[in-house]
Scaffold this motif. Structure first.
Motif, PDB file in Angstrom:
ATOM      1  N   PHE A  25       7.079  -0.333   7.473  1.00  0.00           N
ATOM      2  CA  PHE A  25       6.715  -0.786   8.820  1.00  0.00           C
ATOM      3  C   PHE A  25       5.193  -1.016   8.924  1.00  0.00           C
ATOM      4  N   ASP A  26       4.433  -0.021   8.462  1.00  0.00           N
ATOM      5  CA  ASP A  26       2.962  -0.129   8.553  1.00  0.00           C
ATOM      6  C   ASP A  26       2.423  -1.191   7.604  1.00  0.00           C
ATOM      7  N   LEU A  39       0.860  -1.187   0.000  1.00  0.00           N
ATOM      8  CA  LEU A  39       0.000   0.000   0.000  1.00  0.00           C
ATOM      9  C   LEU A  39       0.898   1.240   0.000  1.00  0.00           C
ATOM     10  N   ASN A  53       0.559   4.349   0.426  1.00  0.00           N
ATOM     11  CA  ASN A  53       0.436   5.445   1.398  1.00  0.00           C
ATOM     12  C   ASN A  53       0.900   5.045   2.798  1.00  0.00           C
ATOM     13  N   LEU A  54       1.350   3.784   2.942  1.00  0.00           N
ATOM     14  CA  LEU A  54       1.856   3.332   4.242  1.00  0.00           C
ATOM     15  C   LEU A  54       3.350   3.051   4.137  1.00  0.00           C
ATOM     16  N   SER A 106       5.169  -4.651  16.804  1.00  0.00           N
ATOM     17  CA  SER A 106       6.314  -3.849  16.343  1.00  0.00           C
ATOM     18  C   SER A 106       7.633  -4.616  16.387  1.00  0.00           C
ATOM     19  N   ARG A 151       2.955  -4.574   9.342  1.00  0.00           N
ATOM     20  CA  ARG A 151       2.111  -4.855  10.522  1.00  0.00           C
ATOM     21  C   ARG A 151       0.604  -4.805  10.201  1.00  0.00           C
ATOM     22  N   LEU A 152       0.262  -4.360   8.989  1.00  0.00           N
ATOM     23  CA  LEU A 152      -1.156  -4.220   8.628  1.00  0.00           C
ATOM     24  C   LEU A 152      -1.981  -5.497   8.857  1.00  0.00           C
ATOM     25  N   HIS A 164      10.156  -5.617  13.191  1.00  0.00           N
ATOM     26  CA  HIS A 164      11.586  -5.295  13.065  1.00  0.00           C
ATOM     27  C   HIS A 164      12.413  -6.570  12.903  1.00  0.00           C
ATOM     28  N   ALA A 181      12.493   0.244   7.217  1.00  0.00           N
ATOM     29  CA  ALA A 181      11.210   0.281   7.940  1.00  0.00           C
ATOM     30  C   ALA A 181      10.445   1.582   7.739  1.00  0.00           C
ATOM     31  N   GLY A 182      11.165   2.706   7.703  1.00  0.00           N
ATOM     32  CA  GLY A 182      10.484   4.001   7.587  1.00  0.00           C
ATOM     33  C   GLY A 182      10.262   4.455   6.149  1.00  0.00           C
TER      34      GLY A 182
END
Lengths: 225, 403
Positions: A104-105, A98, A100-101, A121, A108-109, A125, A137-138
């Motif tokens: 990391f997001d 996705l 827009n994420l 979290s 975990r979605l 990682h 991750a970012g």
């Protein structure tokens, strides 16, 4: 957690006007936890339909799908989605992150798509580091290479510790080096007890799997490796 | 990186941020709906309030004025347009004798031109405290004592100085009380007893107001308010009055109110029809936009389904996005509309030329909540079709066809 997946006489018919055609014809297949198998076939051969039937995204016309002896054909979408989210890890074809994420997001979605307690979290990682992309991750998907994006999709498929990993064309658009790395990853995942089912038309992957099947016009047949 | 749970709400926020132009466009459209609804609501309620207020304030069944001045008196009451006209005071005594008349009370009108107190000319209305039944009931709500000579009661649109005094025609007068707002022309009027009015009249004459040179205020009046005996028909008494003397114009206050009510109904209907049409057009537009957007997002929805999102969850995501857009648009539109409509209420009332009395805080708040609720309702309604499609089991297959 190991699993025994048994598919018996599975069939999926579609109607095109007055004509009925079978995308999947009486397929029989057995996969155990730790197996790494591939289903090879051309585009339109029915391999993705087979994957979607196993994932519960489609309901078969006839036949059975048994998970540890219990039927996995669930008419309730909520229950089927819950099963998909907890038992199955899915790597869809192509770029499926996705946009827009962050990475990391994205990873975990799936944890948040069913009711769960806790914070994933640390596990995110750990997975990203294990796949060699801990520093990303970012980052956002549009800044990733094809190989990196595919690894993120694998991490995302593994976040809920699935018993079955379904991979739809996981090496499409990847170069030989990245393809080899992805195959090594799948082998490692299978070794840890997960049943890995990959559909592909990429002949380069055949040497990596334990068993390979061919799909043609909806018919699945053994293919020696 | 935030460790906060990834909720449907957060996903929806991230999604609407992804297409800022489209989101801004939708927010503006919904804001326009809220603007129209709030402005239309305030407008229609204010007009209805104004009419009710005028009905209550008139207090008489019939208004008798010199022939040809029916528009003049209507201008004073409805639009606050100052006017002056006179006939002989004996009319009052004659009207008292007419069959069907219960009580009469005369009024005396005078206009100022440009005085310090007001940017517009002021209407003076003199009344006889002994016979008045129209003005004093309203004055008693804000001032319980008798009105002495030299004291004024002012309409809500008139402001006295810090010492509660007003200067007219070179002389100062004490303001005894200020009346509640009515939304009618009477808010721009100054009331006094007949003695004070005669004094004002004399002062005006001294200041060179030549148009009143020929008038004797002691023996003239501008209008006579008439109350009917119970059981008498309005038309019958009107006929009796006309028969009693020449040169009188009899105005049925009910007809005046009905005429205004007809104008008002027409205007309010236009407001409602416009608001309803606008609402329907925007709703259709939202259905199309959400549907087209869902087609563009097939791949994203397919991925979410593959990861374990149920059809219901996807539907909730789309509805939450729509609610967010409509919530922001609805709030913005309502706030902007409130700032504009409430700030310019006097101007709007003047331009409409109809009684216009804005609702109180609770009324304004209620209309704002209604505008917001309808705007918010556009979200689920506009996205329901798309959400319904996403809730179908085999949607994944449809989505793959788009790849």
């Amino acid at each position: 957690m190991t699993v025994h997946l048994e598919i018996k006489n599975l069939r999926k018919d579609y109607k095109r006007g007055e004509t009925v055609f079978s995308a999947v014809k009486d397929v029989n297949l057995e996969v155990n936890g730790g197996d790494f198998i591939s289903v090879v076939g051309h585009s339109g051969s029915g391999k993705s339909t087979l994957l979607n039937l196993i994932a519960g995204l489609l309901l078969p016309t006839s036949g059975e799908i048994l998970l540890d002896g219990e039927s996995a054909i669930i008419s309730s979408d909520d229950k089927a989605s819950r099963l998909r989210n907890t038992v199955i890890g899915h790597i869809p074809q192509g770029q499926s992150l996705l946009s827009n994420l962050t990475v990391f997001d994205n990873v975990r979605l799936p944890f948040y798509l069913s009711e769960r307690e806790g914070d994933p979290s640390a596990q995110v990682h750990e997975l990203l580091t294990g796949l060699g992309i801990g520093s990303l991750a970012g980052s956002y998907p549009n800044s990733l290479s094809g190989g990196e994006a595919r690894r993120v999709a694998i991490a995302r498929a593994l976040i809920n510790k699935p018993a079955i990993l379904l991979a739809d064309e996981p090496t499409s658009d990847l170069d030989a080096e990245n393809t080899d790395e992805i195959m090594l990853l799948f082998k490692r995942i299978a070794k840890e007890g997960t049943a890995v089912i990959m559909v592909t038309h990429d002949q380069r992957t055949l040497n990596a799997v334990d068993r390979s099947y061919t799909m043609e016009d909806g018919v699945l047949s053994n293919h020696s490796v | 990186m935030s460790n906060k749970p990834l909720t449907i709400w957060q996903l929806a926020v991230a999604n609407i941020k992804r297409k800022p132009l489209r989101t801004a466009g939708l927010i503006i459209i919904v804001a326009l709906v809220a603007f129209v609804l709030f402005a239309g609501g305030i407008l229609s309620v204010s007009l209805k309030n104004g009419l009710e207020s005028m009905k209550e304030r008139l207090g008489a069944d019939l208004l008798v004025v010199p022939v040809g001045y029916d528009e003049g008196v209507e201008g004073i009451i409805v639009k606050g347009e100052p006017a002056y006209f006179y006939f002989d005071k004996s009319v009052e005594t004659e009207l008292e004798k007419v069959e069907g008349v219960k009580s009469v009370s005369s009024q005396f009108y005078l206009t100022s031109l440009n005085q310090d107190c007001c940017s517009v000319p002021v209407q003076f209305i003199g009344f006889d405290p002994e016979t008045d039944f129209s003005i004093q009931p309203w004055i008693s709500e804000v001032y319980s004592k008798d009105i002495k000579d030299g004291e004024l009661i002012i309409g809500s649109d008139i402001t006295a100085d810090e010492n509660n005094r007003l200067k007219f025609f070179g002389e100062e007068y004490t303001v005894a009380a200020k009346l509640e707002e009515t939304g009618t022309g009477l808010d721009q009027a100054v009331y006094a007893n007949m003695n004070t009015l005669v004094h004002l009249f004399g002062a005006a004459k001294e200041k060179g107001l030549t148009f009143i040179d020929t008038i004797d205020p002691e023996s003239s009046v501008s209008s006579v308010l008439v109350r009917l005996e119970d059981g008498y028909d309005l038309d019958e008494v009107t006929h009796n009055i006309r028969a009693s003397s020449d040169g009188l114009q009899v105005i049925k206050t009910k007809s005046m109110v009905t005429g205004i009510a007809d104008d008002l109904d027409g205007l309010v209907s236009v407001i409602y029809v416009f608001a309803a049409l606008f609402l329907v057009v925007v709703l259709i537009m939202l259905v199309i936009v959400f549907s087209v957007t869902a087609n563009e997002r097939k791949k994203e929805f397919a991925t979410l389904r593959a990861l374990g999102a149920s059809g219901k969850k996807l539907a909730r995501l789309v509805i939450t996005e729509a609610l967010l857009i409509c919530g922001i648009g609805g709030s913005a539109g309502t706030i902007v509309s409130a700032v504009i409509v409430l700030s310019f209420s006097t101007y709007i009332g003047d331009r409409l030329g109809l009684p216009y009395l804005q609702p109180g805080i609770a009324g304004v708040f209620g209309i704002a909540l209604l505008a917001l609720a309808v705007s918010l309702g556009l979200g689920p309604l506009g996205s329901a079709y798309t959400a319904g499609r996403l809730n179908r089991r085999e949607v994944y297959l449809t989505m793959r066809e788009g790849e």
